[in-house]
Write an enzyme that holds these catalytic residues in place. Structure first.
Site, PDB file in Angstrom:
ATOM      1  N   TRP A   1       7.594  43.551 -15.641  1.00 32.24           N
ATOM      2  CA  TRP A   1       8.973  43.645 -16.131  1.00 32.24           C
ATOM      3  C   TRP A   1       9.919  42.828 -15.262  1.00 32.24           C
ATOM      4  O   TRP A   1      10.843  42.197 -15.764  1.00 32.24           O
ATOM      5  CB  TRP A   1       9.418  45.114 -16.192  1.00 32.24           C
ATOM      6  CG  TRP A   1       8.965  45.800 -17.448  1.00 32.24           C
ATOM      7  CD1 TRP A   1       7.817  45.566 -18.140  1.00 32.24           C
ATOM      8  CD2 TRP A   1       9.659  46.822 -18.169  1.00 32.24           C
ATOM      9  NE1 TRP A   1       7.740  46.392 -19.238  1.00 32.24           N
ATOM     10  CE2 TRP A   1       8.853  47.170 -19.278  1.00 32.24           C
ATOM     11  CE3 TRP A   1      10.855  47.488 -17.966  1.00 32.24           C
ATOM     12  CZ2 TRP A   1       9.225  48.150 -20.196  1.00 32.24           C
ATOM     13  CZ3 TRP A   1      11.233  48.474 -18.878  1.00 32.24           C
ATOM     14  CH2 TRP A   1      10.432  48.791 -19.984  1.00 32.24           C
TER      15      TRP A   1
ATOM     16  N   LYS B   1      10.636  54.255 -20.500  1.00 33.02           N
ATOM     17  CA  LYS B   1       9.427  54.719 -21.189  1.00 33.02           C
ATOM     18  C   LYS B   1       9.373  56.237 -21.137  1.00 33.02           C
ATOM     19  O   LYS B   1       9.498  56.831 -20.062  1.00 33.02           O
ATOM     20  CB  LYS B   1       8.176  54.137 -20.524  1.00 33.02           C
ATOM     21  CG  LYS B   1       6.875  54.707 -21.116  1.00 33.02           C
ATOM     22  CD  LYS B   1       5.674  53.856 -20.793  1.00 33.02           C
ATOM     23  CE  LYS B   1       5.327  53.851 -19.323  1.00 33.02           C
ATOM     24  NZ  LYS B   1       4.174  52.968 -19.049  1.00 33.02           N
TER      25      LYS B   1
ATOM     26  N   GLY C   1       4.733  44.117 -11.467  1.00 40.89           N
ATOM     27  CA  GLY C   1       5.819  43.144 -11.548  1.00 40.89           C
ATOM     28  C   GLY C   1       6.050  42.519 -12.903  1.00 40.89           C
ATOM     29  O   GLY C   1       6.858  41.592 -13.019  1.00 40.89           O
TER      30      GLY C   1
ATOM     31  N   ASP D   1       9.725  51.671 -16.402  1.00 41.09           N
ATOM     32  CA  ASP D   1       8.430  51.731 -17.082  1.00 41.09           C
ATOM     33  C   ASP D   1       7.506  52.673 -16.310  1.00 41.09           C
ATOM     34  O   ASP D   1       6.288  52.562 -16.372  1.00 41.09           O
ATOM     35  CB  ASP D   1       7.827  50.322 -17.170  1.00 41.09           C
ATOM     36  CG  ASP D   1       6.709  50.233 -18.214  1.00 41.09           C
ATOM     37  OD1 ASP D   1       6.816  50.891 -19.268  1.00 41.09           O
ATOM     38  OD2 ASP D   1       5.725  49.504 -17.975  1.00 41.09           O
TER      39      ASP D   1
ATOM     40  N   ASP E   1       9.477  55.412  -2.045  1.00 40.98           N
ATOM     41  CA  ASP E   1       9.747  56.464  -3.020  1.00 40.98           C
ATOM     42  C   ASP E   1      11.247  56.751  -3.007  1.00 40.98           C
ATOM     43  O   ASP E   1      11.776  57.269  -2.021  1.00 40.98           O
ATOM     44  CB  ASP E   1       8.958  57.715  -2.631  1.00 40.98           C
ATOM     45  CG  ASP E   1       9.078  58.835  -3.646  1.00 40.98           C
ATOM     46  OD1 ASP E   1       9.994  58.784  -4.490  1.00 40.98           O
ATOM     47  OD2 ASP E   1       8.253  59.771  -3.583  1.00 40.98           O
TER      48      ASP E   1
ATOM     49  N   ASP F   1       9.223  50.365  -6.076  1.00 40.48           N
ATOM     50  CA  ASP F   1       7.993  51.070  -6.428  1.00 40.48           C
ATOM     51  C   ASP F   1       7.372  51.647  -5.165  1.00 40.48           C
ATOM     52  O   ASP F   1       7.537  51.082  -4.078  1.00 40.48           O
ATOM     53  CB  ASP F   1       7.000  50.128  -7.119  1.00 40.48           C
ATOM     54  CG  ASP F   1       5.987  50.883  -7.978  1.00 40.48           C
ATOM     55  OD1 ASP F   1       5.262  51.754  -7.432  1.00 40.48           O
ATOM     56  OD2 ASP F   1       5.907  50.628  -9.189  1.00 40.48           O
TER      57      ASP F   1
END
Length: 209
Positions: A65, A164, A63, A124, A99, A83
């Protein structure tokens, strides 16, 4: 002791000190991960998130971000986080565990987004690393491709994307795909990113597809 050994030893010490600094600072500020500082640095340079915006945070757990994003969007903004892993609640963050490659999870995410699209997509995400580049790099590239696909589904015109990416096989092709979709793409290596890591962040603005 040779100069080489001193240099290697000094480098290790500096790296450990560096890591401790961000870990301790995160704890001091009540942030859930040192990764929060990476988004803060991206925000400082690129002003991605503004009050009232809608943000999607992919691979959000634990958490870090989302904590930064919800402060930046303010009371009139919206942060939707997703997530596979569980995440403790954050006030102002709409968290979906699952997912998003699965149709029912994707549909739930798109329902949360609604018809108005989103201003920023954050990712990320990283795979569980095995230590083998031949395994890890394809997994990492698969995740960033999923994040770009999400942009195509939910991002509003002129929206922004921060992701990322690990440098290696597939990076150049991915960079081209991002440049095809956005007006401006910058490569960032935040100070809070570990120097030994091949991770960089692509900050893309002006979504045009």
């Amino acid at each position: 002791m040779s100069g080489k050994k001193r240099t290697a030893s000094s480098t290790r010490w500096m790296q450990e000190h560096f890591d401790d600094h961000y870990v301790k600072l995160a704890q001091k500020r009540g942030l859930r991960s040192r990764a929060a500082f990476k988004l803060e640095e991206l925000q400082e340079k690129d002003q991605l998130i503004r009050p009232g915006m809608t943000v999607v945070d992919l691979g959000a757990a634990p958490g870090g971000w989302s904590q930064i994003a919800v402060k930046l969007t303010g009371d009139k903004g919206k942060v939707i986080a997703c997530d596979i892993l569980p995440m403790d609640p954050i006030v102002g963050v709409d968290f979906l565990q699952g997912d998003f490659r699965e149709e029912k999870v994707l549909e739930a995410l798109l329902t949360r987004v609604g018809a108005d699209k989103v201003d920023v997509v954050l990712s990320d995400m990283a795979p569980n690393m095995s230590g083998s580049d031949g395994v890890d790099q394809p997994r990492a590239m698969y995740l960033v491709e999923l994040a770009l696909d999400m942009c195509h589904q939910v991002l509003a015109p002129n929206g922004s994307f921060a992701v990322k990416v690990f440098q290696g096989e597939g990076f150049d092709e991915y960079m081209k795909a991002v440049k095809d979709a956005f007006k401006v793409v910058k490569t960032r290596k935040p100070d809070s990113s570990r120097a030994r890591s091949r991770e960089v962040y692509l900050v893309a603005t002006g979504y045009k597809l």
